[in-house]
Design a protein around this motif. Structure first.
Motif, short mmCIF file in Angstrom:
data_model
loop_
_atom_site.label_atom_id
_atom_site.label_comp_id
_atom_site.label_asym_id
_atom_site.label_seq_id
_atom_site.Cartn_x
_atom_site.Cartn_y
_atom_site.Cartn_z
N LEU A 150 0.82 -1.22 0.00
CA LEU A 150 0.00 0.00 0.00
C LEU A 150 0.85 1.26 0.00
O LEU A 150 0.41 2.32 -0.46
CB LEU A 150 -0.93 0.00 1.22
CG LEU A 150 -2.02 -1.08 1.22
CD1 LEU A 150 -2.79 -1.06 2.54
CD2 LEU A 150 -2.97 -0.88 0.05
N ARG A 151 2.06 1.15 0.50
CA ARG A 151 2.93 2.33 0.58
C ARG A 151 3.62 2.65 -0.75
O ARG A 151 4.21 3.69 -0.91
CB ARG A 151 3.99 2.12 1.65
CG ARG A 151 3.44 1.78 3.03
CD ARG A 151 4.56 1.78 4.07
NE ARG A 151 4.09 1.33 5.36
CZ ARG A 151 4.19 0.09 5.80
NH1 ARG A 151 4.78 -0.82 5.04
NH2 ARG A 151 3.75 -0.25 6.99
N LEU A 152 3.55 1.70 -1.70
CA LEU A 152 4.30 1.86 -2.94
C LEU A 152 3.58 2.70 -3.99
O LEU A 152 4.19 3.18 -4.93
CB LEU A 152 4.63 0.48 -3.53
CG LEU A 152 5.48 -0.42 -2.64
CD1 LEU A 152 5.72 -1.75 -3.34
CD2 LEU A 152 6.82 0.26 -2.32
N GLY A 153 2.28 2.87 -3.84
CA GLY A 153 1.53 3.62 -4.85
C GLY A 153 1.26 2.78 -6.09
O GLY A 153 1.53 1.58 -6.14
N LYS A 154 0.73 3.42 -7.13
CA LYS A 154 0.37 2.71 -8.34
C LYS A 154 1.62 2.33 -9.16
O LYS A 154 2.62 3.03 -9.14
CB LYS A 154 -0.55 3.58 -9.21
CG LYS A 154 -1.93 3.80 -8.60
CD LYS A 154 -2.83 4.58 -9.56
CE LYS A 154 -4.22 4.75 -8.98
NZ LYS A 154 -5.11 5.51 -9.91
#
Length: 324
Positions: A150-154
């Motif tokens: 979730l912390r990595l972004g798209k």
């Protein structure tokens, strides 16, 4: 006798030309045509006379009923005709205690991995591993991985890794669709199955395994020369899908033979003819092979890399199997 000993002998009798049932024309692993009778008789008359029909029916009634429905023969009155068949492929992909493979984010659940029940492959054990993995392990371990994601972004669809993966798949599909030979994918699949059944099936031998590896490599080369892929690449195409899977089977089949050749002992479902007791039982060599063999892909046309994970028994005494 144990069913693995009985199964090996049933196949040996048929290979010697002493089988029963209809003669079937087939090709041996070397491509030569031969007539085979794949069957031996399983006669319950002595057991019925000794125990009584009711006792035998209580044990095997469901099996007898299925056999009679399929064949029209009553096994209480005439011998059953049987032949061994392929059951489970034992082992599986390497995982850690979270069931994550060596590819981050790729989790292997159920009997596809090598862990708790991976060396057994009995039906109940396979079911138990699927239940344990799905109910108790993955709901906790996958959450940790997903939380970090979730912390990595798209993901950027134009990232070089994505572009390279897409290019690689497109090149492979184009190469397969260009095949316009004379043999179907199913024909190659059956030929590979015959090699595995004869040389890496219920009984393995050093010379046979070495021969099998050569034959698998030759069959793979023949596939790229003479396979025929019908249909189009941009439509639902089962021939193309089968071809992709068959290429994986070539790699897996060769690895299975390499692994069987490496393990110079008999253990579980792996029976090396050179390693057996006078009674035909599997003869282990725990002083040499008390480990899990985890094989790593070494690259295209390169040998696989062996990693050993030692098996340590603290509360169980290792003993040779015996049905006496």
């Amino acid at each position: 006798v144990p069913r693995d000993i009985a199964s090996r002998q049933a196949k040996n009798m048929c290979d010697e030309g002493r089988g029963v049932g209809p003669a079937i024309k087939e090709r041996d692993p070397n491509g030569n045509e031969r007539m085979m009778r794949r069957g031996v008789y399983l006669d319950f008359s002595e057991a019925i006379g000794r125990l009584g029909r009711d006792a035998v029916s209580a044990r095997y009634g469901n099996l007898f009923e299925m056999y009679q429905r399929i064949t029209g023969d009553d096994p209480y009155e005439v011998p059953m005709r049987i032949y061994p068949a392929v059951h489970y492929t034992m082992g599986g992909l390497w995982v850690d205690y979270d069931l994550e493979s060596n590819v981050p984010g790729l989790y292997i659940a159920g009997e596809a991995n090598f862990s708790d029940h991976g060396a057994n492959r009995l039906g109940a054990s396979a079911l138990m591993q699927g239940l344990a993995d799905g109910y108790f392990v993955l709901p906790d371990t996958m959450n940790d991985y997903l939380a970090d994601m979730l912390r990595l972004g798209k993901v950027d669809p134009n990232a070089p890794e994505i572009a390279e993966a897409k290019r690689s798949v497109e090149e492979r599909v184009a190469r397969l669709m260009a095949l316009r030979g004379s043999r179907s994918v199913d024909d190659f699949h059956m030929a590979l199955g015959r090699i595995m059944w004869e040389y890496c099936g219920m009984e393995r031998r050093d010379a046979g395994l070495r021969d099998a590896i050569k034959q698998i490599r030759a069959l793979k080369e023949e596939f790229w020369r003479d396979a025929r892929i019908t249909g189009q690449a941009d439509e639902l195409n089962q021939a193309l899908e089968k071809a992709g899977r068959l290429l994986d089977f070539f790699e897996l089949a060769e690895l299975m033979c390499i692994d069987a050749l490496h393990r110079r002992e008999s253990c579980g479902g792996h029976f090396r003819a050179e390693s057996q007791t006078p009674e035909g039982e599997a003869l282990r060599h725990d002083d040499e092979f008390l480990y899990v063999a985890a094989w790593e892909w070494g690259g295209e046309n390169r040998p696989p890399i062996l990693h050993k994970e030692d098996l340590v028994y603290k509360d169980i005494e290792l003993k040779q199997r015996s049905y006496k």
